[in-house]
Design a protein around this motif. Structure first.
Motif, PDB file in Angstrom:
ATOM      1  N   THR A  70       0.816  -1.207   0.000  1.00  0.00           N
ATOM      2  CA  THR A  70       0.000   0.000   0.000  1.00  0.00           C
ATOM      3  C   THR A  70       0.855   1.265   0.000  1.00  0.00           C
ATOM      4  OG1 THR A  70      -0.147  -0.025   2.423  1.00  0.00           O
ATOM      5  CG2 THR A  70      -1.886  -1.150   1.195  1.00  0.00           C
ATOM      6  N   GLN A  72      -0.533   4.377   1.386  1.00  0.00           N
ATOM      7  CA  GLN A  72      -1.749   4.868   2.032  1.00  0.00           C
ATOM      8  C   GLN A  72      -2.030   6.347   1.785  1.00  0.00           C
ATOM      9  OE1 GLN A  72      -2.022   4.921   6.367  1.00  0.00           O
ATOM     10  NE2 GLN A  72      -4.037   3.974   6.247  1.00  0.00           N
ATOM     11  N   ASP A  75      -3.634   6.620  -1.340  1.00  0.00           N
ATOM     12  CA  ASP A  75      -4.857   5.824  -1.425  1.00  0.00           C
ATOM     13  C   ASP A  75      -4.816   4.783  -2.544  1.00  0.00           C
ATOM     14  OD1 ASP A  75      -7.375   5.003  -0.694  1.00  0.00           O
ATOM     15  OD2 ASP A  75      -8.442   6.645  -1.675  1.00  0.00           O
ATOM     16  N   ARG A  96      -7.954   3.788   1.650  1.00  0.00           N
ATOM     17  CA  ARG A  96      -6.781   4.121   2.489  1.00  0.00           C
ATOM     18  C   ARG A  96      -6.241   2.873   3.179  1.00  0.00           C
ATOM     19  NH1 ARG A  96      -5.048   9.450   1.304  1.00  0.00           N
ATOM     20  NH2 ARG A  96      -6.897  10.741   1.032  1.00  0.00           N
ATOM     21  N   SER A  97      -6.135   1.796   2.416  1.00  0.00           N
ATOM     22  CA  SER A  97      -5.670   0.528   2.988  1.00  0.00           C
ATOM     23  C   SER A  97      -4.275   0.657   3.573  1.00  0.00           C
ATOM     24  CB  SER A  97      -5.696  -0.559   1.922  1.00  0.00           C
ATOM     25  OG  SER A  97      -7.023  -0.912   1.603  1.00  0.00           O
ATOM     26  N   ASN A  98      -4.066  -0.078   4.648  1.00  0.00           N
ATOM     27  CA  ASN A  98      -2.793  -0.081   5.362  1.00  0.00           C
ATOM     28  C   ASN A  98      -2.211  -1.488   5.286  1.00  0.00           C
ATOM     29  OD1 ASN A  98      -0.634   0.419   7.053  1.00  0.00           O
ATOM     30  ND2 ASN A  98      -1.833   1.330   8.684  1.00  0.00           N
ATOM     31  N   ASP A 113      -8.368   2.011   6.247  1.00  0.00           N
ATOM     32  CA  ASP A 113      -8.328   3.051   7.265  1.00  0.00           C
ATOM     33  C   ASP A 113      -9.254   4.239   6.977  1.00  0.00           C
ATOM     34  OD1 ASP A 113      -7.189   3.494   9.726  1.00  0.00           O
ATOM     35  OD2 ASP A 113      -5.582   4.746   8.950  1.00  0.00           O
ATOM     36  N   ARG A 162      -5.623  10.408  11.548  1.00  0.00           N
ATOM     37  CA  ARG A 162      -5.401  10.551  10.109  1.00  0.00           C
ATOM     38  C   ARG A 162      -5.958  11.886   9.601  1.00  0.00           C
ATOM     39  NH1 ARG A 162      -1.651   6.604   9.924  1.00  0.00           N
ATOM     40  NH2 ARG A 162      -2.540   4.510  10.133  1.00  0.00           N
TER      41      ARG A 162
END
Length: 313
Positions: A70, A72, A75, A96-98, A113, A162
């Motif tokens: 990712t 993040q 995005d 917004r993957s982590n 996220d 965030r």
């Protein structure tokens, strides 16, 4: 006289036996040390695969050894091709993957996220929201995941504010580790141990031990995994926290932060891999034979060839 002579010689023989045993022990320790140092392939060098990202995280390998990671802040989920060593966008936007992890069916699981959720992404990139909260409230921000052999999902839930969130405080009262059993839609708390920031997580292939890092407290713990998925027998593994982590087929644990630091299953430090970045976020094994260590660090991703291999889920 014979008895007297025998008594006089006994200390000598005892000393001789002790010296022999000491020599064997020292030789064994040296051999163990050399074996541990051999986890990196002879002549292998850390190789920059790509840079120019904002912040790389969450690497996970599919069954072919391709690694998805990712970026993040931008995005997106990016795919590294294990055959031609190229990278390309896989999914954008990505919630917004982590942290990422593949389940046994080849679905990509993501700590998404954007809305504090856990996603399942199938091969057609169809998204299913598996978890969108706990006890009627938003999760803090699912960070990292591991899937057990039964298809259950363990995930850490720290709180890192965030810039894309509208809320400014956590709705959950604690930062925990949760477990979502297969075919369940309700996670359960399995570790609520006054964590400061629970982060990296990985389990052993036999499903007996789970490692959880409290990055905020600079410690990593081990837990016994019970048959019903709950955790017990918490033990301090090492006095070092980790962002992401992975495990190899020998049971060595790879922690990140200042490069990659490797410990054997007894918590003995056996290797340190220097990465030329201020922070190393995560690590996994990829490549066709799972002997390529894939490292995410700041705006870059790297590979390093190993003699050990990762574990295929």
């Amino acid at each position: 006289m014979r008895a007297k002579v025998k008594n006089q010689k006994s200390p000598f023989y005892l000393r001789l036996i002790c010296m022999i045993l000491l020599g064997v022990t020292q030789t064994s320790c040296k051999t163990l040390s050399n074996d541990n140092k051999a986890i990196i392939a002879a002549g292998a060098k850390l190789t920059l695969v790509a840079d120019g990202f904002k912040f790389t995280e969450g690497p996970a390998a599919d069954k072919l050894g391709n690694v998805y990671f990712t970026d993040q802040p931008n995005d997106r989920i990016i795919k590294w091709n294990a055959i031609d060593n190229t990278v390309s966008d896989y999914m954008k936007p990505s919630g917004r993957s982590n942290g990422l992890y593949f389940d046994q069916q080849g679905n990509l699981l993501a700590a998404a996220d954007q809305e504090n959720e856990v996603w399942r992404i199938d091969s057609e990139k169809k998204v299913t929201v598996l978890i969108n909260g706990f006890d009627g409230k938003k999760l803090n921000g699912p960070n990292d995941l591991w899937v057990d052999s039964k298809g259950g999902i363990y995930f850490t839930d720290p709180y890192y504010q965030r810039p894309w969130w509208t809320h400014k405080a956590a709705e959950q009262k604690s930062k925990r580790v949760y477990y979502l059993a297969k075919n369940s839609d309700t996670p359960k708390i399995v570790a609520d141990d006054n964590f400061i920031q629970p982060n990296g997580i990985i389990g052993t292939p036999d499903g007996k031990t789970l490692y959880v890092s409290d990055l905020g407290d600079k410690k990593t713990y081990s837990y016994t995994i019970e048959v019903n998925g709950t955790l017990s027998h918490k033990k301090l593994f090492v006095d070092l926290g980790s962002d992401g982590m992975t495990i190899d087929h020998l049971g060595n644990i790879y922690l990140t932060g200042d490069g990659v630091t490797v410990f054997n299953s007894n918590g003995q430090h056996i290797e340190h891999i220097i990465v030329p970045q201020n922070w190393t976020a995560n690590v996994t094994f990829g490549g066709l034979n799972r002997k390529t260590l894939f490292i995410t660090a700041m705006d870059s991703v790297y590979t390093l060839e190993m003699t050990v291999n990762g574990v295929i889920n």
